[in-house]
Scaffold this motif. Sequence first.
Motif, short mmCIF file in Angstrom:
data_model
loop_
_atom_site.label_atom_id
_atom_site.label_comp_id
_atom_site.label_asym_id
_atom_site.label_seq_id
_atom_site.Cartn_x
_atom_site.Cartn_y
_atom_site.Cartn_z
N GLU A 162 9.55 3.46 9.15
CA GLU A 162 9.60 4.23 10.39
C GLU A 162 8.59 3.61 11.35
N THR A 163 8.84 3.71 12.64
CA THR A 163 7.88 3.12 13.58
C THR A 163 7.54 4.11 14.69
N ILE A 164 6.30 4.05 15.10
CA ILE A 164 5.80 4.89 16.18
C ILE A 164 5.02 4.00 17.14
N ALA A 165 5.29 4.15 18.43
CA ALA A 165 4.56 3.38 19.44
C ALA A 165 3.79 4.34 20.32
N ILE A 166 2.54 4.03 20.55
CA ILE A 166 1.75 4.78 21.53
C ILE A 166 1.64 3.87 22.75
N ILE A 167 2.25 4.33 23.83
CA ILE A 167 2.35 3.50 25.04
C ILE A 167 1.27 3.92 26.04
N ARG A 168 0.64 2.90 26.64
CA ARG A 168 -0.40 3.14 27.65
C ARG A 168 0.21 3.74 28.91
N GLY A 169 -0.34 4.87 29.37
CA GLY A 169 0.12 5.46 30.63
C GLY A 169 1.14 6.57 30.41
N GLU A 170 1.83 6.91 31.51
CA GLU A 170 2.74 8.05 31.46
C GLU A 170 4.16 7.64 31.14
N GLN A 215 0.82 -1.23 0.00
CA GLN A 215 0.00 0.00 0.00
C GLN A 215 0.84 1.26 0.00
N GLY A 216 2.16 1.09 -0.05
CA GLY A 216 3.06 2.24 -0.14
C GLY A 216 3.31 2.96 1.18
N HIS A 217 2.98 2.31 2.29
CA HIS A 217 3.22 2.96 3.58
C HIS A 217 4.70 2.96 3.93
N THR A 218 5.14 4.00 4.61
CA THR A 218 6.53 4.05 5.08
C THR A 218 6.59 4.06 6.60
N LYS A 219 5.41 4.14 7.22
CA LYS A 219 5.35 4.27 8.69
C LYS A 219 4.42 3.23 9.28
N LEU A 220 4.86 2.60 10.33
CA LEU A 220 3.99 1.70 11.10
C LEU A 220 3.70 2.37 12.42
N LEU A 221 2.45 2.33 12.83
CA LEU A 221 2.12 2.86 14.15
C LEU A 221 1.35 1.78 14.92
N THR A 222 1.74 1.60 16.17
CA THR A 222 1.04 0.59 16.97
C THR A 222 0.94 1.02 18.42
N PHE A 223 0.26 0.20 19.20
CA PHE A 223 -0.05 0.51 20.59
C PHE A 223 0.43 -0.63 21.49
N GLY A 224 0.72 -0.30 22.74
CA GLY A 224 1.08 -1.38 23.65
C GLY A 224 1.37 -0.90 25.05
N GLY A 225 1.60 -1.87 25.93
CA GLY A 225 2.07 -1.58 27.28
C GLY A 225 3.58 -1.34 27.23
#
Length: 300
Positions: free
Chosen positions: A84-92, A55-65
Motif C-alpha cells: 500500500e502507498t501513502i503520499a504526503i504532499i507539500r501544500g494544499e 521487515q514485514g511492512h505492507t505500507k510505504l509512506l513518503t513525502f513530495g511536491g
Amino acid sequence: MIINQEVTPIQELSNPIFEQNGVRLFIKRDDLNHPAISGNKLRKLKYNLIKAKEQGHTKLLTFGGAYSNHIYAVAAAGAEFGFETIAIIRGEEHLPLNPTLSFASSKGMKIDYMDRTTFRQKDNEDVLEKIKEKWGDFYHVPMGGSNDLAIPGVIELATEIKNQIPDLNYICTACGTGGTMAGIIAGSDKDTKILGFPALKGGEFLAKDIDQYLHLHQNNELPDWELICDYHFGGYAKKKPELLEFIEKIQSEYQIELEFIYTAKMLYGVFDLIKKGYFPKGSKIVAVHTGGLQINKKGE
Ligand SMILES: *Cc1c(COP(=O)(O)O)cnc(C)c1O
C-alpha cells in the motif's frame, strides 16, 4: 522479493562539436529501465523495497511536491511489488488532481496534504508519530528517495556503465538531493571523474549531503567529483527559452526525450562544457539520463 532489471542501453551521440573538441559523448539510457518507475528513482527504491519486505511492512509512506517523480515512482512501485502507498504532499489540495497525482491515485496511492511549515519538519520524530497515529505503521521512504539504502542501487547503475564503456573518463548526472551522484561516486573507479549538475540554485550546499551519503563507502578509493552549479537556469523547475530550444534540438537530432527540471539542464551543461574545452582531448564522457519523463505528460 525479486526486482528484475534489464541492463539499460548506452547510446553514443555524434555532433561536430564533439569532433572539434576531441571527445566522445554517450548517454546512459536509464530512462528506459521501467515504464513508470523511471530512471534513478527505481535504482534508489530497490534496496528500500527489499528492506521493507524483509521487515514485514505492507505500507510505504513518503513525502513530495505535487509534481514529484519520486511520488509517481513510489505509487507505481507499490502497485507492482505489493505495498500500500501513502503520499504526503507539500501544500494544499488542488482539484482536479494534476497528472502526477492522478496517476499515483490510479495506482491506489492514498494522498494526504501537509502545510508548508509542518512539511519542513516532516522528518522530526513527533511529526512522524502524528502521521503514524493517522495511517498506522509504515516503512518511511524519505522525500526524493535518498538514504543509505538508495546508494547500493545506484552503485549497480555505475557498475553497468563501467562494463559498457570500460575506459571512460567522466560520468555526468543531474542532482536534486545528491543521492544519485553519491551512488555513482561510490560505484565508480578512481580514474573516472564524476560531475554533478544541481537542478537548483546555490547547489554548492549539496557537497556536504553527498559526503554524508558516502559515509559508509569511504573505505573504497573514491574518484574525484565536482559540482557544476552554473546550469540551474534560474532555480528549481525554472525554465528559459534556450533550455526549451535545447530540448527540441535533442529530440529532433537524437530522438531522445528530456524534461526541463533535471536532465535537460545537465545535458545542456555537458554540451556547453564540451564547447568551452573543459574536457581534455580524448575524453570519453557518459551522461546519465535519469528518467523523470512523466513530467512531460499532460494527462491521458
Ligand atoms: C529525482 C531526479 C534527479 C535527482 O536525483 P537525486 O538523487 O535526488 O540527486 C535527477 N534526475 C531525475 C530525472 C530525477 O527524477
